[in-house]
Design an enzyme around this catalytic site. Structure first.
Site, PDB file in Angstrom:
ATOM      1  N   ASP A 234      14.321  -6.967   7.469  1.00 54.58           N
ATOM      2  CA  ASP A 234      13.355  -6.596   6.431  1.00 54.58           C
ATOM      3  C   ASP A 234      11.965  -7.182   6.709  1.00 54.58           C
ATOM      4  OD1 ASP A 234      12.768  -5.382   3.882  1.00 54.58           O
ATOM      5  OD2 ASP A 234      12.735  -7.385   2.999  1.00 54.58           O
ATOM      6  N   HIS A 239       6.908  -7.314   9.936  1.00 56.87           N
ATOM      7  CA  HIS A 239       5.720  -8.056   9.510  1.00 56.87           C
ATOM      8  C   HIS A 239       5.466  -9.328  10.337  1.00 56.87           C
ATOM      9  CE1 HIS A 239       6.095  -5.251   6.324  1.00 56.87           C
ATOM     10  NE2 HIS A 239       6.873  -5.951   5.536  1.00 56.87           N
TER      11      HIS A 239
HETATM   12  C1  BG6 Z   1       8.418  -5.369   2.317  1.00 57.54           C
HETATM   13  C2  BG6 Z   1       9.821  -5.878   2.222  1.00 57.54           C
HETATM   14  O1  BG6 Z   1       8.204  -4.727   3.531  1.00 57.54           O
HETATM   15  O2  BG6 Z   1       7.505  -6.448   2.188  1.00 57.54           O
HETATM   16  C3  BG6 Z   1      10.044  -6.638   0.932  1.00 57.54           C
HETATM   17  O3  BG6 Z   1      10.730  -4.804   2.310  1.00 57.54           O
HETATM   18  C4  BG6 Z   1       8.997  -7.708   0.767  1.00 57.54           C
HETATM   19  O4  BG6 Z   1      11.339  -7.216   0.895  1.00 57.54           O
HETATM   20  C5  BG6 Z   1       7.598  -7.143   0.954  1.00 57.54           C
HETATM   21  O5  BG6 Z   1       9.141  -8.241  -0.549  1.00 57.54           O
HETATM   22  C6  BG6 Z   1       6.558  -8.252   0.965  1.00 57.54           C
HETATM   23  O6  BG6 Z   1       5.286  -7.678   0.979  1.00 57.54           O
HETATM   24  P1  BG6 Z   1       4.020  -8.437   0.360  1.00 57.54           P
HETATM   25  O7  BG6 Z   1       2.879  -7.533   0.636  1.00 57.54           O
HETATM   26  O8  BG6 Z   1       4.315  -8.608  -1.097  1.00 57.54           O
HETATM   27  O9  BG6 Z   1       3.943  -9.753   1.078  1.00 57.54           O
END
Ligand code: BG6
Length: 491
Positions: A234, A239
């Site tokens: 995930d 990321h």
């Molecule tokens: C998403 C995930 O890609 O990014 C989630 O699937 C996560 O689990 C989210 O909560 C976090 O994104 P941000 O922008 O809130 O840091």
């Protein structure tokens, strides 16, 4: 004929009544409208399987926008004018005949076509093929897809092949929404616009790098999806590896999408494989148990609604990553991410090596490393921790560490920092791919992550428990302490 810079478009939004579209995409489109960036004549077709009509969808979206947008940014007349651009199409995505209605809606004489698939990835191939059969794609059509692109290398290839049957790579916009975050884009500016850092950005000057992406939230009703994915699929596969690439990549020759993506791919290819015998020292997996969040008691992962009580899915991962190239040889990247940590915090810390010959008070030697702290969220900005002399006659040459501080909202008096999806949608409208992920990036990231997952699987070790509201299993602290270091917050 639409000119290249013309952003006038017909946006077909599949999955328009789903959570992503309602929480992120429509609010982002509203913000583009509010900023006058939605070209005159641009239209949106909301496509879903729910029995409703255009009037019903507009009403529902108006309500939703009002809930999601900050009151000082919500302008009812802008919202109503924006919603006039939205029409609704009921469609079974599996029914090729239904797609002819989409073709009738298009204004191909004036508008570029953008297809946004805010649907489960298993639908991407079906939608692409049905659009093609309906005559609804040209070689200028842009297609936006969301992660996860598969749940391992093999499944990602299937999805990419299905999309590739219908569209060329330069038509595909794979979203990793972290690349749309203002501060993440700023990494490129920081690194390649400041010669100060360019000459310091390697193993001669940097001892190690930390990347933390912490979330206070738990699973938020997404147990069904999350339990099959886990934190490594995930968050790490996309990321965190993207952030690592932006920190570690060599300077691209220009800002074009392929120049940037070529350099990121080189980093992904140079990631050292984590072999089974390295697992204990390089990888920590955790799962949260009951604890507190924001002062309130919260259930453990296995007690969340819809939970499978025997699940061994991880909600926390810490990794020590090494990059086998000249620039980063011997410089570990410690990365960690988890749900139900004490706060929402994403930051990167570059730890510089101490000066080669230290001449100050030996008791203060531990201070002698400069640190660059890049805060991605919240409180976007940067701080460079430098050493100065402590003031006062009695202090002699005592050192003091202080920040050279740049908080974006204060320094630049920025009105607001746009949400990642605003930036990403705007770039799609302009046809600019540099903030989107190319097929080979996705695949190299999976190749590396798959090996870690396979090792976990083979070892049969369950994740280590940590109480909600703490910084993950103690093993993650042990992992970095073993190297004589500590996570930045713990200092
Ligand atoms: C998403 C995930 O890609 O990014 C989630 O699937 C996560 O689990 C989210 O909560 C976090 O994104 P941000 O922008 O809130 O840091």
């Amino acid at each position: 004929m639409v000119s290249k810079v013309d952003t006038r478009c017909d946006l077909m939004l599949f999955g328009a009544l789903g959570d992503l579209a309602q929480r992120k995409l429509f609010p982002a489109l509203y913000q583009l409208a509010r900023a006058n960036l939605l070209a005159e004549g641009s239209r949106i077709l909301a496509i879903a399987r729910t029995e409703t009509d255009t009037a019903g969808v507009r009403e529902q979206l108006l309500d939703r926008l009002q809930q999601v947008i900050r009151p000082d940014e919500f302008d009812r007349s802008v919202a109503e004018a924006f919603l006039q651009r939205v029409e609704y199409q009921l469609l079974d995505f599996n029914d090729p005949d239904g797609f002819s209605a989409l073709n009738n809606w298009r204004d191909s004489a004036h508008n570029e076509l953008i297809v946004y698939m805010a649907t489960p990835p298993a639908m991407y191939g079906v939608i692409a093929r049905n659009l093609r059969t309906a005559g609804c794609c040209t070689d200028r059509t842009r297609v936006v897809v969301e992660k996860p692109i598969g749940h391992d290398l093999e499944s990602s290839k299937v999805i990419n092949d299905e999309l590739g049957e219908v569209y060329r790579e330069n038509q595909l916009f794979r979203i990793d929404h972290y690349l749309g975050k203002e501060t993440v884009q700023n990494l490129i500016a920081l690194r390649f616009a400041n010669n100060l850092f360019a000459s310091q950005w390697d193993q001669n000057h940097i001892s190690h790098v930390e990347i933390t992406v912490a979330e206070a939230v738990g699973i938020e009703g997404r147990w069904g999806y999350f339990d099959k994915a886990g934190q490594i699929r995930d968050m790490i596969q996309n990321h965190l590896l993207q952030l690592l690439c932006l920190i570690a990549m060599d300077p691209p020759s220009d800002l074009s999408a392929d120049s940037i993506r070529d350099e990121k791919v080189k980093v992904l290819k140079a990631l050292r494989e984590i072999t089974p015998d390295m697992m204990e020292r390089y990888v920590v997996r955790g799962q949260y148990t009951a604890g507190t969040s924001g002062g309130q008691p919260v259930p453990g992962y296995l007690e969340e609604e819809g939970a499978n009580r025997g699940s061994e899915t991880e909600t926390f991962v810490a990794l020590k990553v090494e990059i086998d190239n000249w620039r980063w040889s011997g410089v570990p990247f410690y990365i960690r991410t988890g749900k139900r940590l004490p706060e929402k915090l994403s930051q990167i810390i570059i730890h510089f090596k101490p000066a080669p010959h230290y001449i100050f008070d030996p008791d203060q030697k531990h201070l002698a490393n400069n640190k660059l702290i890049i805060r991605l969220q919240p409180d976007e900005g940067m701080a460079l921790k430098i050493l100065t002399k402590d003031q006062g006659l009695d202090k002699g040459m005592r050192l003091r560490q202080g920040p050279l501080e740049l908080t974006f909202s204060e320094t630049f008096d920025a009105e607001r920092i746009p949400d990642a999806y605003e930036r990403l949608l705007w770039e799609v409208m302009k046809g600019n791919q540099y903030l989107f992920v190319r097929r080979d990036e996705v695949e190299h990231a999976w190749r590396w992550v798959d090996r870690v997952i396979r090792n976990w699987h083979d070892s049969g070790e369950p994740p280590k428990r940590y109480a909600a509201g703490t910084w993950g299993p103690v093993a993650s602290i042990a992992m970095i302490t073993r190297d004589g270091r500590s996570w930045y917050e713990d200092v």
